[in-house]
Design a protein around this motif. Sequence first.
Motif, PDB file in Angstrom:
ATOM      1  N   ILE A  48      -0.921  -8.942  18.069  1.00 13.54           N
ATOM      2  CA  ILE A  48      -1.653  -8.564  16.862  1.00 13.54           C
ATOM      3  C   ILE A  48      -2.954  -9.358  16.809  1.00 13.54           C
ATOM      4  N   SER A  49      -4.036  -8.692  16.404  1.00 12.07           N
ATOM      5  CA  SER A  49      -5.326  -9.377  16.265  1.00 12.07           C
ATOM      6  C   SER A  49      -6.028  -8.848  15.028  1.00 12.07           C
ATOM      7  N   VAL A  50      -6.743  -9.741  14.349  1.00 12.93           N
ATOM      8  CA  VAL A  50      -7.433  -9.417  13.107  1.00 12.93           C
ATOM      9  C   VAL A  50      -8.928  -9.632  13.306  1.00 12.93           C
ATOM     10  N   GLY A  57     -17.575  -0.327   1.181  1.00 11.10           N
ATOM     11  CA  GLY A  57     -16.232  -0.148   0.661  1.00 11.10           C
ATOM     12  C   GLY A  57     -15.624  -1.456   0.188  1.00 11.10           C
ATOM     13  N   PRO A  58     -14.350  -1.423  -0.169  1.00 13.72           N
ATOM     14  CA  PRO A  58     -13.686  -2.626  -0.667  1.00 13.72           C
ATOM     15  C   PRO A  58     -13.555  -3.696   0.410  1.00 13.72           C
ATOM     16  N   TYR A  59     -13.346  -4.931  -0.019  1.00  9.83           N
ATOM     17  CA  TYR A  59     -13.192  -6.037   0.925  1.00  9.83           C
ATOM     18  C   TYR A  59     -11.929  -5.802   1.761  1.00  9.83           C
ATOM     19  N   GLY A  60     -12.040  -6.036   3.079  1.00  9.23           N
ATOM     20  CA  GLY A  60     -10.872  -5.837   3.931  1.00  9.23           C
ATOM     21  C   GLY A  60     -11.099  -6.345   5.337  1.00  9.23           C
ATOM     22  N   TRP A  61     -10.201  -5.922   6.247  1.00  7.49           N
ATOM     23  CA  TRP A  61     -10.274  -6.345   7.639  1.00  7.49           C
ATOM     24  C   TRP A  61      -9.587  -5.307   8.517  1.00  7.49           C
ATOM     25  N   HIS A  62      -9.907  -5.357   9.811  1.00  9.54           N
ATOM     26  CA  HIS A  62      -9.300  -4.477  10.810  1.00  9.54           C
ATOM     27  C   HIS A  62      -8.165  -5.224  11.515  1.00  9.54           C
ATOM     28  N   VAL A  63      -7.142  -4.482  11.858  1.00  4.98           N
ATOM     29  CA  VAL A  63      -6.019  -5.055  12.608  1.00  4.98           C
ATOM     30  C   VAL A  63      -5.702  -4.140  13.786  1.00  4.98           C
ATOM     31  N   THR A  64      -5.534  -4.741  14.945  1.00  2.44           N
ATOM     32  CA  THR A  64      -5.045  -4.030  16.126  1.00  2.44           C
ATOM     33  C   THR A  64      -3.745  -4.685  16.553  1.00  2.44           C
ATOM     34  N   ALA A  74      -5.055  -0.494  12.152  1.00  4.47           N
ATOM     35  CA  ALA A  74      -4.879  -0.495  10.701  1.00  4.47           C
ATOM     36  C   ALA A  74      -6.104  -1.084  10.035  1.00  4.47           C
ATOM     37  N   ASP A  75      -6.527  -0.463   8.961  1.00  2.00           N
ATOM     38  CA  ASP A  75      -7.565  -1.007   8.096  1.00  2.00           C
ATOM     39  C   ASP A  75      -6.889  -1.469   6.814  1.00  2.00           C
ATOM     40  N   VAL A  76      -7.013  -2.757   6.511  1.00  2.00           N
ATOM     41  CA  VAL A  76      -6.413  -3.338   5.314  1.00  2.00           C
ATOM     42  C   VAL A  76      -7.521  -3.610   4.307  1.00  2.00           C
ATOM     43  N   ASP A  77      -7.397  -3.040   3.121  1.00  2.00           N
ATOM     44  CA  ASP A  77      -8.363  -3.243   2.052  1.00  2.00           C
ATOM     45  C   ASP A  77      -7.682  -3.913   0.865  1.00  2.00           C
ATOM     46  N   VAL A  78      -8.371  -4.868   0.261  1.00  2.00           N
ATOM     47  CA  VAL A  78      -7.888  -5.520  -0.950  1.00  2.00           C
ATOM     48  C   VAL A  78      -8.528  -4.823  -2.147  1.00  2.00           C
ATOM     49  N   LEU A  79      -7.701  -4.315  -3.041  1.00  2.00           N
ATOM     50  CA  LEU A  79      -8.200  -3.680  -4.259  1.00  2.00           C
ATOM     51  C   LEU A  79      -8.389  -4.784  -5.300  1.00  2.00           C
ATOM     52  N   VAL A  80      -9.626  -5.196  -5.449  1.00  2.00           N
ATOM     53  CA  VAL A  80      -9.952  -6.435  -6.153  1.00  2.00           C
ATOM     54  C   VAL A  80     -10.023  -6.234  -7.663  1.00  2.00           C
ATOM     55  N   TRP A  81      -9.346  -7.103  -8.399  1.00  2.00           N
ATOM     56  CA  TRP A  81      -9.532  -7.214  -9.847  1.00  2.00           C
ATOM     57  C   TRP A  81      -9.583  -8.684 -10.274  1.00  2.00           C
ATOM     58  N   ILE A 371       5.610  -3.646   9.089  1.00  2.00           N
ATOM     59  CA  ILE A 371       5.394  -2.603   8.084  1.00  2.00           C
ATOM     60  C   ILE A 371       3.933  -2.194   8.029  1.00  2.00           C
ATOM     61  N   THR A 372       3.028  -3.170   8.071  1.00  2.00           N
ATOM     62  CA  THR A 372       1.604  -2.862   7.902  1.00  2.00           C
ATOM     63  C   THR A 372       0.912  -2.464   9.195  1.00  2.00           C
ATOM     64  N   THR A 373       1.444  -2.873  10.362  1.00  2.00           N
ATOM     65  CA  THR A 373       0.764  -2.551  11.628  1.00  2.00           C
ATOM     66  C   THR A 373       1.713  -2.051  12.710  1.00  2.00           C
ATOM     67  N   GLY A 374       2.910  -1.649  12.346  1.00  2.00           N
ATOM     68  CA  GLY A 374       3.859  -1.138  13.328  1.00  2.00           C
ATOM     69  C   GLY A 374       3.770   0.367  13.489  1.00  2.00           C
ATOM     70  N   PRO A 375       4.463   0.947  14.480  1.00  2.00           N
ATOM     71  CA  PRO A 375       4.353   2.375  14.776  1.00  2.00           C
ATOM     72  C   PRO A 375       5.229   3.279  13.910  1.00  2.00           C
ATOM     73  N   GLN A 376       5.962   2.708  12.943  1.00  2.00           N
ATOM     74  CA  GLN A 376       6.795   3.516  12.059  1.00  2.00           C
ATOM     75  C   GLN A 376       6.231   3.513  10.644  1.00  2.00           C
ATOM     76  N   THR A 377       6.407   4.651   9.947  1.00  2.00           N
ATOM     77  CA  THR A 377       6.065   4.687   8.537  1.00  2.00           C
ATOM     78  C   THR A 377       7.087   3.854   7.763  1.00  2.00           C
ATOM     79  N   LEU A 378       6.780   3.569   6.518  1.00  2.00           N
ATOM     80  CA  LEU A 378       7.722   2.813   5.686  1.00  2.00           C
ATOM     81  C   LEU A 378       9.046   3.548   5.570  1.00  2.00           C
ATOM     82  N   GLY A 379       8.976   4.869   5.416  1.00  2.00           N
ATOM     83  CA  GLY A 379      10.197   5.664   5.316  1.00  2.00           C
ATOM     84  C   GLY A 379      11.026   5.617   6.588  1.00  2.00           C
ATOM     85  N   GLN A 380      10.371   5.712   7.737  1.00  2.00           N
ATOM     86  CA  GLN A 380      11.097   5.638   9.005  1.00  2.00           C
ATOM     87  C   GLN A 380      11.731   4.270   9.200  1.00  2.00           C
ATOM     88  N   ARG A 381      11.003   3.231   8.838  1.00  2.00           N
ATOM     89  CA  ARG A 381      11.503   1.873   9.074  1.00  2.00           C
ATOM     90  C   ARG A 381      12.765   1.592   8.283  1.00  2.00           C
TER      91      ARG A 381
END
Length: 404
Positions: A48-50, A57-64, A74-81, A371-381
Amino acid sequence: MSSRNNHPVVSKRRVFYIPGYDPIPPRRYRELYRTESALQAEISGYQISVSAKSGGGPYGWHVTSRQDGVEVLADVDVLVWSDIVRDSMSNSIPATYLQLFRTAWTYISTGALRRLMRLRKGPVIAALYPVGMLLAQLLLAIVLTLVLSWLLRPFLGWFGMIPAVAAAYGLLSWFRKLDGKLYAYYLMHDYAYSAKLRGQTPDELRLRLRSFTALIREALQSDVDEVLVVGHSSGAHLGVSVLADLIREGGLRGDGPELSFLTLGQVVPMVSFLPDAQELRADLQLLSAQGDLTWVDVSAPGDGCSFALCDPVAVSGVAGAEKKWPLVLSAAFTQTLSPERWEALRWKFFRLHFQYLCAFDNPERYDYFRITTGPQTLGQRFQGRAPSKSRVEEAVSKYTTVKA
């Protein structure tokens, strides 16, 4: 699980993370993700690498990540409040004490506190802690005022009250400067923000949630395989409202990405048990009956700041006959953390409240980075996973009306 299981293997994912009541800038979450994902990858044997996010767009980062022979982007975005949180915390010392008495009165007079105590003791103690701590600080300040005024009276008479009161206020100011360690003001502002409208969503937050809904709707129109919304702590009930609005607006496409919702360390009852939380209770009821998404709720009894294993829909008294969600699971810290790490963390309550976003020594039950960067959806996992036997499903809330 979700009936929209159109993506046997996930290669692209959008992740939207909704923090709890936290004034800290979102870059802290990127650093936490970077360090903990590297540790989890080393433990679990995947790559995994970030990297930094480019563009707007919103603050975030890329993950491979490469897991189980599959490369996932995966693109991870923080919905800031956090700006709203900071504004709600910018109160003077007297205003904070006024908040204390108003908030205590709201929870006690409505019966919400008594009902919450029937769930988990940990979060109720956490709610009472700032009340006790701030009152203890006030008592010390009063004692200091009385002692100094008595000592100064032979020299200054009643004018001795002036330096005595100044010294007492200085003591209260010193306590406030220590709040980075005591958390009394922070927690008081947190509970006061939820209680000030007796469960209604404040206007400034409502506007921000609409922008969150728009971002998620846009992601659902893209070419990713899964859109995963993660709500942590207070962010859990915000996520419920955001997704409920999305569904009401017809934001789900039958041929679009999988929509998944992961709630972590939720404190939903602190709001849904209040009398004027009809909108939130309606959102919980709507979301719980959807067949076009997967909702998994993860908590742990070792997390004293969450309503661990309390089904937020059921305990709020809005579980209907069509209820499907959430799937309530335990992160079981005593089993997923090594004995050494559990011993080191068990009394660090705020650190444990963030453990869901961190690495585990034994991640078979729960792995945030799979969950956030694996090859299965949440439902599959979590397909076929039985809910926790220790979950609480009793309808406890006194107030169960929903907004039509």
